[in-house]
Every structure is written in structure tokens, then in C-alpha cells.
Design a protein around this motif. Structure first.
Motif, PDB file in Angstrom:
ATOM      1  N   MET A 105       0.832  -1.176   0.000  1.00 52.93           N
ATOM      2  CA  MET A 105       0.000   0.000   0.000  1.00 52.93           C
ATOM      3  C   MET A 105       0.886   1.252   0.000  1.00 52.93           C
ATOM      4  O   MET A 105       1.934   1.279   0.628  1.00 52.93           O
ATOM      5  CB  MET A 105      -0.885  -0.009   1.248  1.00 52.93           C
ATOM      6  N   ALA A 106       0.461   2.283  -0.703  1.00 52.72           N
ATOM      7  CA  ALA A 106       1.241   3.506  -0.812  1.00 52.72           C
ATOM      8  C   ALA A 106       1.232   4.272   0.504  1.00 52.72           C
ATOM      9  O   ALA A 106       0.222   4.356   1.189  1.00 52.72           O
ATOM     10  CB  ALA A 106       0.676   4.388  -1.906  1.00 52.72           C
ATOM     11  N   VAL A 107       2.395   4.803   0.840  1.00 51.45           N
ATOM     12  CA  VAL A 107       2.529   5.576   2.069  1.00 51.45           C
ATOM     13  C   VAL A 107       2.788   7.032   1.688  1.00 51.45           C
ATOM     14  O   VAL A 107       3.652   7.294   0.849  1.00 51.45           O
ATOM     15  CB  VAL A 107       3.715   5.048   2.916  1.00 51.45           C
ATOM     16  N   PRO A 108       2.060   7.981   2.285  1.00 52.67           N
ATOM     17  CA  PRO A 108       2.290   9.381   1.946  1.00 52.67           C
ATOM     18  C   PRO A 108       3.687   9.838   2.382  1.00 52.67           C
ATOM     19  O   PRO A 108       4.204   9.395   3.396  1.00 52.67           O
ATOM     20  CB  PRO A 108       1.213  10.134   2.709  1.00 52.67           C
ATOM     21  N   LYS A 109       4.270  10.710   1.588  1.00 53.27           N
ATOM     22  CA  LYS A 109       5.597  11.231   1.926  1.00 53.27           C
ATOM     23  C   LYS A 109       5.474  12.228   3.069  1.00 53.27           C
ATOM     24  O   LYS A 109       4.411  12.791   3.304  1.00 53.27           O
ATOM     25  CB  LYS A 109       6.206  11.912   0.706  1.00 53.27           C
ATOM     26  N   LYS A 110       6.610  12.463   3.730  1.00 52.24           N
ATOM     27  CA  LYS A 110       6.609  13.439   4.814  1.00 52.24           C
ATOM     28  C   LYS A 110       6.406  14.835   4.239  1.00 52.24           C
ATOM     29  O   LYS A 110       6.840  15.133   3.128  1.00 52.24           O
ATOM     30  CB  LYS A 110       7.932  13.408   5.567  1.00 52.24           C
ATOM     31  N   ARG A 111       5.777  15.663   5.014  1.00 51.01           N
ATOM     32  CA  ARG A 111       5.529  17.038   4.588  1.00 51.01           C
ATOM     33  C   ARG A 111       6.838  17.827   4.618  1.00 51.01           C
ATOM     34  O   ARG A 111       7.622  17.723   5.553  1.00 51.01           O
ATOM     35  CB  ARG A 111       4.514  17.670   5.527  1.00 51.01           C
ATOM     36  N   THR A 112       7.051  18.647   3.592  1.00 54.13           N
ATOM     37  CA  THR A 112       8.231  19.496   3.543  1.00 54.13           C
ATOM     38  C   THR A 112       8.009  20.698   4.451  1.00 54.13           C
ATOM     39  O   THR A 112       6.935  21.307   4.425  1.00 54.13           O
ATOM     40  CB  THR A 112       8.467  19.992   2.099  1.00 54.13           C
ATOM     41  N   SER A 113       9.017  21.033   5.215  1.00 55.03           N
ATOM     42  CA  SER A 113       8.874  22.153   6.141  1.00 55.03           C
ATOM     43  C   SER A 113       8.745  23.463   5.360  1.00 55.03           C
ATOM     44  O   SER A 113       9.206  23.585   4.225  1.00 55.03           O
ATOM     45  CB  SER A 113      10.069  22.236   7.090  1.00 55.03           C
ATOM     46  N   LYS A 114       8.151  24.438   6.014  1.00 59.13           N
ATOM     47  CA  LYS A 114       7.925  25.735   5.376  1.00 59.13           C
ATOM     48  C   LYS A 114       9.260  26.409   5.048  1.00 59.13           C
ATOM     49  O   LYS A 114       9.400  27.038   3.998  1.00 59.13           O
ATOM     50  CB  LYS A 114       7.097  26.611   6.297  1.00 59.13           C
ATOM     51  N   SER A 115      10.239  26.262   5.916  1.00 56.17           N
ATOM     52  CA  SER A 115      11.529  26.913   5.667  1.00 56.17           C
ATOM     53  C   SER A 115      12.232  26.302   4.458  1.00 56.17           C
ATOM     54  O   SER A 115      12.830  27.026   3.651  1.00 56.17           O
ATOM     55  CB  SER A 115      12.432  26.820   6.900  1.00 56.17           C
ATOM     56  N   LYS A 116      12.171  24.988   4.296  1.00 54.62           N
ATOM     57  CA  LYS A 116      12.790  24.358   3.124  1.00 54.62           C
ATOM     58  C   LYS A 116      12.073  24.770   1.846  1.00 54.62           C
ATOM     59  O   LYS A 116      12.700  25.028   0.819  1.00 54.62           O
ATOM     60  CB  LYS A 116      12.765  22.831   3.252  1.00 54.62           C
ATOM     61  N   LYS A 117      10.734  24.837   1.929  1.00 56.10           N
ATOM     62  CA  LYS A 117       9.947  25.258   0.768  1.00 56.10           C
ATOM     63  C   LYS A 117      10.304  26.683   0.375  1.00 56.10           C
ATOM     64  O   LYS A 117      10.542  26.987  -0.800  1.00 56.10           O
ATOM     65  CB  LYS A 117       8.459  25.146   1.082  1.00 56.10           C
ATOM     66  N   ASN A 118      10.391  27.567   1.363  1.00 59.15           N
ATOM     67  CA  ASN A 118      10.716  28.965   1.094  1.00 59.15           C
ATOM     68  C   ASN A 118      12.132  29.112   0.555  1.00 59.15           C
ATOM     69  O   ASN A 118      12.381  29.952  -0.312  1.00 59.15           O
ATOM     70  CB  ASN A 118      10.533  29.809   2.347  1.00 59.15           C
ATOM     71  N   LEU A 119      13.053  28.305   1.050  1.00 57.75           N
ATOM     72  CA  LEU A 119      14.428  28.352   0.571  1.00 57.75           C
ATOM     73  C   LEU A 119      14.491  27.966  -0.906  1.00 57.75           C
ATOM     74  O   LEU A 119      15.141  28.656  -1.704  1.00 57.75           O
ATOM     75  CB  LEU A 119      15.311  27.417   1.399  1.00 57.75           C
ATOM     76  N   ARG A 120      13.792  26.893  -1.281  1.00 56.87           N
ATOM     77  CA  ARG A 120      13.778  26.478  -2.682  1.00 56.87           C
ATOM     78  C   ARG A 120      13.133  27.540  -3.564  1.00 56.87           C
ATOM     79  O   ARG A 120      13.608  27.838  -4.666  1.00 56.87           O
ATOM     80  CB  ARG A 120      13.029  25.152  -2.837  1.00 56.87           C
ATOM     81  N   LYS A 121      12.059  28.143  -3.080  1.00 56.40           N
ATOM     82  CA  LYS A 121      11.387  29.208  -3.839  1.00 56.40           C
ATOM     83  C   LYS A 121      12.327  30.394  -4.050  1.00 56.40           C
ATOM     84  O   LYS A 121      12.396  30.964  -5.133  1.00 56.40           O
ATOM     85  CB  LYS A 121      10.145  29.703  -3.091  1.00 56.40           C
ATOM     86  N   THR A 122      13.058  30.760  -2.994  1.00 59.12           N
ATOM     87  CA  THR A 122      13.970  31.893  -3.076  1.00 59.12           C
ATOM     88  C   THR A 122      15.071  31.624  -4.088  1.00 59.12           C
ATOM     89  O   THR A 122      15.420  32.501  -4.887  1.00 59.12           O
ATOM     90  CB  THR A 122      14.581  32.186  -1.689  1.00 59.12           C
ATOM     91  N   VAL A 123      15.623  30.435  -4.073  1.00 59.91           N
ATOM     92  CA  VAL A 123      16.674  30.073  -5.028  1.00 59.91           C
ATOM     93  C   VAL A 123      16.128  30.163  -6.444  1.00 59.91           C
ATOM     94  O   VAL A 123      16.766  30.723  -7.343  1.00 59.91           O
ATOM     95  CB  VAL A 123      17.229  28.661  -4.732  1.00 59.91           C
ATOM     96  N   TRP A 124      14.932  29.636  -6.673  1.00 63.35           N
ATOM     97  CA  TRP A 124      14.326  29.668  -8.000  1.00 63.35           C
ATOM     98  C   TRP A 124      14.097  31.114  -8.443  1.00 63.35           C
ATOM     99  O   TRP A 124      14.377  31.471  -9.584  1.00 63.35           O
ATOM    100  CB  TRP A 124      13.002  28.906  -7.979  1.00 63.35           C
ATOM    101  N   LYS A 125      13.589  31.948  -7.534  1.00 62.89           N
ATOM    102  CA  LYS A 125      13.306  33.338  -7.881  1.00 62.89           C
ATOM    103  C   LYS A 125      14.585  34.100  -8.207  1.00 62.89           C
ATOM    104  O   LYS A 125      14.610  34.928  -9.115  1.00 62.89           O
ATOM    105  CB  LYS A 125      12.554  34.033  -6.756  1.00 62.89           C
ATOM    106  N   LYS A 126      15.675  33.832  -7.464  1.00 67.33           N
ATOM    107  CA  LYS A 126      16.945  34.505  -7.744  1.00 67.33           C
ATOM    108  C   LYS A 126      17.482  34.108  -9.110  1.00 67.33           C
ATOM    109  O   LYS A 126      18.006  34.942  -9.841  1.00 67.33           O
ATOM    110  CB  LYS A 126      17.972  34.186  -6.660  1.00 67.33           C
ATOM    111  N   LYS A 127      17.346  32.824  -9.456  1.00 61.10           N
ATOM    112  CA  LYS A 127      17.790  32.372 -10.778  1.00 61.10           C
ATOM    113  C   LYS A 127      16.972  33.053 -11.870  1.00 61.10           C
ATOM    114  O   LYS A 127      17.518  33.503 -12.883  1.00 61.10           O
ATOM    115  CB  LYS A 127      17.646  30.857 -10.906  1.00 61.10           C
TER     116      LYS A 127
END
Length: 59
Positions: A1-23
Motif C-alpha cells: 500500500m502507498a505511504v504518503p511522503k513526509k511534509r516538507t517544512s515551510k523553511s525548506k519550501k521557502n528556501l527552494r522558492k527563493t533560489v528559484w526566484k533569484k535564478k
């Protein structure tokens, strides 16, 4: 049976967004400067051609 992945923390999500926006910002600025250089080059060529035509007509 499929198991849901762990939720990504808000800080990690924001960090990835910031990197993408800077690029994206870096690419946009680079594209703007390239377009500006091309526009200035075309303007200079037109002015040079006009000046040459004026000189030919005066002679």
C-alpha cells in the motif's frame, strides 16, 4: 500500500522558492541587458547610416 511522503517544512519550501526566484531574476536581468545592447547597436548603426547619407548628399 502507498505511504504518503513526509511534509516538507515551510523553511525548506521557502528556501527552494527563493533560489528559484533569484535564478529567474538573474536570467531576466541578463536578457534585458542583451536586448538593450542590441537596441543601442541598431540605433548607432542607423545614425551612422544617416550621417553617411547626409555627407554623400552634401558632396
Amino acid at each position: 500500500m502507498a505511504v504518503p511522503k513526509k511534509r516538507t517544512s515551510k523553511s525548506k519550501k521557502n528556501l527552494r522558492k527563493t533560489v528559484w526566484k533569484k535564478k529567474a531574476l538573474k536570467q531576466a536581468v541578463q536578457a534585458f541587458y542583451i536586448a538593450d545592447r542590441i537596441a543601442k547597436k541598431e540605433t548607432n548603426e542607423k545614425l551612422t547610416n544617416l550621417q553617411l547619407n547626409d555627407q554623400k548628399e552634401d558632396s
